[in-house]
Write a protein that holds these residues in place. Structure first.
Motif, PDB file in Angstrom:
ATOM      1  N   SER A 227      51.607  71.569  51.599  1.00 46.03           N
ATOM      2  CA  SER A 227      52.264  71.408  50.309  1.00 46.03           C
ATOM      3  C   SER A 227      51.947  72.570  49.371  1.00 46.03           C
ATOM      4  O   SER A 227      50.896  73.200  49.469  1.00 46.03           O
ATOM      5  CB  SER A 227      51.783  70.098  49.666  1.00 46.03           C
ATOM      6  OG  SER A 227      52.284  69.956  48.364  1.00 46.03           O
ATOM      7  N   ASN A 228      52.878  72.811  48.451  1.00 49.95           N
ATOM      8  CA  ASN A 228      52.642  73.791  47.397  1.00 49.95           C
ATOM      9  C   ASN A 228      52.235  73.099  46.100  1.00 49.95           C
ATOM     10  O   ASN A 228      52.195  73.722  45.041  1.00 49.95           O
ATOM     11  CB  ASN A 228      53.890  74.658  47.161  1.00 49.95           C
ATOM     12  CG  ASN A 228      55.072  73.878  46.621  1.00 49.95           C
ATOM     13  OD1 ASN A 228      55.225  72.688  46.903  1.00 49.95           O
ATOM     14  ND2 ASN A 228      55.921  74.535  45.859  1.00 49.95           N
ATOM     15  N   ARG A 229      51.895  71.827  46.172  1.00 51.42           N
ATOM     16  CA  ARG A 229      51.478  71.064  44.997  1.00 51.42           C
ATOM     17  C   ARG A 229      49.983  71.286  44.774  1.00 51.42           C
ATOM     18  O   ARG A 229      49.166  70.984  45.639  1.00 51.42           O
ATOM     19  CB  ARG A 229      51.802  69.590  45.184  1.00 51.42           C
ATOM     20  CG  ARG A 229      51.577  68.752  43.948  1.00 51.42           C
ATOM     21  CD  ARG A 229      52.249  67.402  44.058  1.00 51.42           C
ATOM     22  NE  ARG A 229      53.673  67.497  43.840  1.00 51.42           N
ATOM     23  CZ  ARG A 229      54.248  67.560  42.646  1.00 51.42           C
ATOM     24  NH1 ARG A 229      53.503  67.562  41.557  1.00 51.42           N
ATOM     25  NH2 ARG A 229      55.548  67.630  42.531  1.00 51.42           N
TER      26      ARG A 229
ATOM     27  N   GLY B 231      48.725  68.533  40.918  1.00 53.37           N
ATOM     28  CA  GLY B 231      49.890  67.820  40.428  1.00 53.37           C
ATOM     29  C   GLY B 231      51.091  68.669  40.061  1.00 53.37           C
ATOM     30  O   GLY B 231      52.110  68.157  39.615  1.00 53.37           O
ATOM     31  N   VAL B 232      51.000  69.981  40.255  1.00 52.81           N
ATOM     32  CA  VAL B 232      52.087  70.892  39.882  1.00 52.81           C
ATOM     33  C   VAL B 232      52.615  71.586  41.137  1.00 52.81           C
ATOM     34  O   VAL B 232      51.842  72.155  41.913  1.00 52.81           O
ATOM     35  CB  VAL B 232      51.599  71.952  38.871  1.00 52.81           C
ATOM     36  CG1 VAL B 232      52.691  72.954  38.549  1.00 52.81           C
ATOM     37  CG2 VAL B 232      51.089  71.287  37.602  1.00 52.81           C
ATOM     38  N   ALA B 233      53.930  71.535  41.324  1.00 51.66           N
ATOM     39  CA  ALA B 233      54.555  72.244  42.445  1.00 51.66           C
ATOM     40  C   ALA B 233      54.594  73.730  42.106  1.00 51.66           C
ATOM     41  O   ALA B 233      55.294  74.145  41.182  1.00 51.66           O
ATOM     42  CB  ALA B 233      55.958  71.714  42.700  1.00 51.66           C
ATOM     43  N   ARG B 234      53.854  74.532  42.845  1.00 55.14           N
ATOM     44  CA  ARG B 234      53.750  75.978  42.572  1.00 55.14           C
ATOM     45  C   ARG B 234      54.866  76.728  43.292  1.00 55.14           C
ATOM     46  O   ARG B 234      54.638  77.467  44.251  1.00 55.14           O
ATOM     47  CB  ARG B 234      52.374  76.488  42.977  1.00 55.14           C
ATOM     48  CG  ARG B 234      51.202  75.899  42.188  1.00 55.14           C
ATOM     49  CD  ARG B 234      51.360  76.061  40.666  1.00 55.14           C
ATOM     50  NE  ARG B 234      51.600  77.425  40.261  1.00 55.14           N
ATOM     51  CZ  ARG B 234      50.690  78.233  39.709  1.00 55.14           C
ATOM     52  NH1 ARG B 234      49.480  77.794  39.485  1.00 55.14           N
ATOM     53  NH2 ARG B 234      51.021  79.461  39.380  1.00 55.14           N
ATOM     54  N   SER B 235      56.083  76.540  42.814  1.00 54.90           N
ATOM     55  CA  SER B 235      57.218  77.257  43.392  1.00 54.90           C
ATOM     56  C   SER B 235      57.121  78.749  43.110  1.00 54.90           C
ATOM     57  O   SER B 235      57.674  79.560  43.861  1.00 54.90           O
ATOM     58  CB  SER B 235      58.537  76.690  42.866  1.00 54.90           C
ATOM     59  OG  SER B 235      58.594  76.755  41.461  1.00 54.90           O
TER      60      SER B 235
ATOM     61  N   TYR C 184      57.390  72.271  50.621  1.00 55.80           N
ATOM     62  CA  TYR C 184      57.399  73.148  49.448  1.00 55.80           C
ATOM     63  C   TYR C 184      58.436  72.624  48.466  1.00 55.80           C
ATOM     64  O   TYR C 184      59.631  72.679  48.720  1.00 55.80           O
ATOM     65  CB  TYR C 184      57.700  74.587  49.859  1.00 55.80           C
ATOM     66  CG  TYR C 184      56.536  75.287  50.536  1.00 55.80           C
ATOM     67  CD1 TYR C 184      55.288  74.682  50.655  1.00 55.80           C
ATOM     68  CD2 TYR C 184      56.684  76.557  51.057  1.00 55.80           C
ATOM     69  CE1 TYR C 184      54.225  75.328  51.274  1.00 55.80           C
ATOM     70  CE2 TYR C 184      55.622  77.218  51.667  1.00 55.80           C
ATOM     71  CZ  TYR C 184      54.400  76.583  51.774  1.00 55.80           C
ATOM     72  OH  TYR C 184      53.347  77.230  52.379  1.00 55.80           O
ATOM     73  N   GLU C 185      57.942  72.122  47.348  1.00 56.35           N
ATOM     74  CA  GLU C 185      58.785  71.454  46.360  1.00 56.35           C
ATOM     75  C   GLU C 185      59.252  72.397  45.256  1.00 56.35           C
ATOM     76  O   GLU C 185      58.634  73.423  44.994  1.00 56.35           O
ATOM     77  CB  GLU C 185      57.996  70.325  45.688  1.00 56.35           C
ATOM     78  CG  GLU C 185      57.470  69.271  46.611  1.00 56.35           C
ATOM     79  CD  GLU C 185      56.616  68.271  45.860  1.00 56.35           C
ATOM     80  OE1 GLU C 185      57.087  67.711  44.850  1.00 56.35           O
ATOM     81  OE2 GLU C 185      55.462  68.064  46.280  1.00 56.35           O
TER      82      GLU C 185
ATOM     83  N   ASP D 274      63.654  68.666  48.670  1.00 51.06           N
ATOM     84  CA  ASP D 274      63.658  67.848  47.462  1.00 51.06           C
ATOM     85  C   ASP D 274      64.829  66.877  47.491  1.00 51.06           C
ATOM     86  O   ASP D 274      65.833  67.101  48.180  1.00 51.06           O
ATOM     87  CB  ASP D 274      63.775  68.722  46.215  1.00 51.06           C
ATOM     88  CG  ASP D 274      62.486  69.469  45.886  1.00 51.06           C
ATOM     89  OD1 ASP D 274      61.432  69.157  46.477  1.00 51.06           O
ATOM     90  OD2 ASP D 274      62.548  70.366  45.027  1.00 51.06           O
TER      91      ASP D 274
END
Length: 189
Positions: free
Chosen positions: A40-42, A45-49, A85-86, A119
Motif C-alpha cells: 500500500s501507499n497509505r 492514514g494518507v494515500a501518498r499518491s 496504490y490509492e 479505487d
C-alpha cells in the motif's frame, strides 16, 4: 478459512524512496489458500499518491521500484502481491499502466502473480464510470486479477442499479475471471 480461496493481508508498505518494508507470516495458512501480501501507499492514514507519481513517471525510478517489489516478494516467499496504490489521478493513468505492466512481467517471470486493487469508480453525469488513474482494460491485460471495490451505497444494489452498470463496464473491459469485487467487512448502522 475452509471456504476461502484467497486472502489478502496488509503488511507491506511503500517508502518515499521506492523501497518496500514489512512482512506477513504465512506459517499457518493452508497450502491451497492463495495468500497475498498487500503493498500500500497509505502512510499514517494518507494515500501518498505523490510518492507513487515520483516513482512511476520516469523509467529509471520505476524500474528500481519494480525490482524492490520483486525482491520483497521473493524474500518473503510469497505467491505474489496485491498492489494497492490509492488516490491516483487520471494524469497518472499511462504511467501507472506502464508500471503495472513492467511489474507484472517481472513477477510472472519469477512465477508469481499480481493482483491490482483500484479505487472505487465514480459514475459521471453522463452515466459513464470514471476510473481516475486506473485503466481497467490495460491493468487487467497485464495483471492476473483486477480488484474493484463495491460501490459504497446501498441504493446501488437494486436491479438495474449502479453496481450492475459498473460491473457491465468492467466485464466489457476485462475478462470476467480476472475481476474481483471487493466487499468491505465493515458495517455501518
Amino acid at each position: 478459512l475452509d471456504l476461502a480461496s484467497e486472502l489478502y493481508v496488509a503488511g507491506l508498505a511503500l517508502a518515499e524512496d521506492g523501497s518496500v518494508s514489512g512482512q506477513i507470516g504465512l506459517g499457518s495458512a493452508p497450502a491451497s489458500l492463495l495468500v497475498l501480501p498487500s503493498l500500500s501507499n497509505r502512510v499514517k492514514g494518507v494515500a501518498r499518491s505523490d510518492w507513487v507519481a515520483n516513482l512511476i513517471a520516469n523509467p529509471t525510478p520505476r524500474t528500481a521500484h519494480v525490482k524492490a517489489i520483486v525482491e520483497a516478494v521473493a524474500k518473503g516467499g510469497y505467491k505474489g502481491l496485491s498492489l494497492e496504490y490509492e488516490g491516483l489521478d487520471a494524469e497518472l493513468r499511462d504511467d501507472f499502466t506502464a508500471f503495472v505492466s513492467e511489474l507484472a512481467a517481472s513477477l510472472h517471470k519469477a512465477g508469481k502473480i499480481l493482483a491490482v486493487r483500484v479505487d472505487e469508480p465514480q459514475q459521471g453525469q453522463n452515466g459513464a464510470w470514471q476510473t481516475a488513474g486506473y485503466d481497467w482494460a490495460a491493468l487487467a491485460a497485464a495483471a492476473d486479477l483486477l480488484r474493484i471495490p463495491a460501490i459504497n451505497d446501498p441504493a446501488a444494489y437494486g436491479p438495474g442499479g449502479a453496481l450492475e452498470a459498473c460491473l457491465r463496464q468492467a466485464v466489457a473491459q476485462a475478462h470476467r475471471q480476472k475481476i474481483e469485487l471487493i466487499a468491505s467487512a465493515n458495517c455501518y448502522e
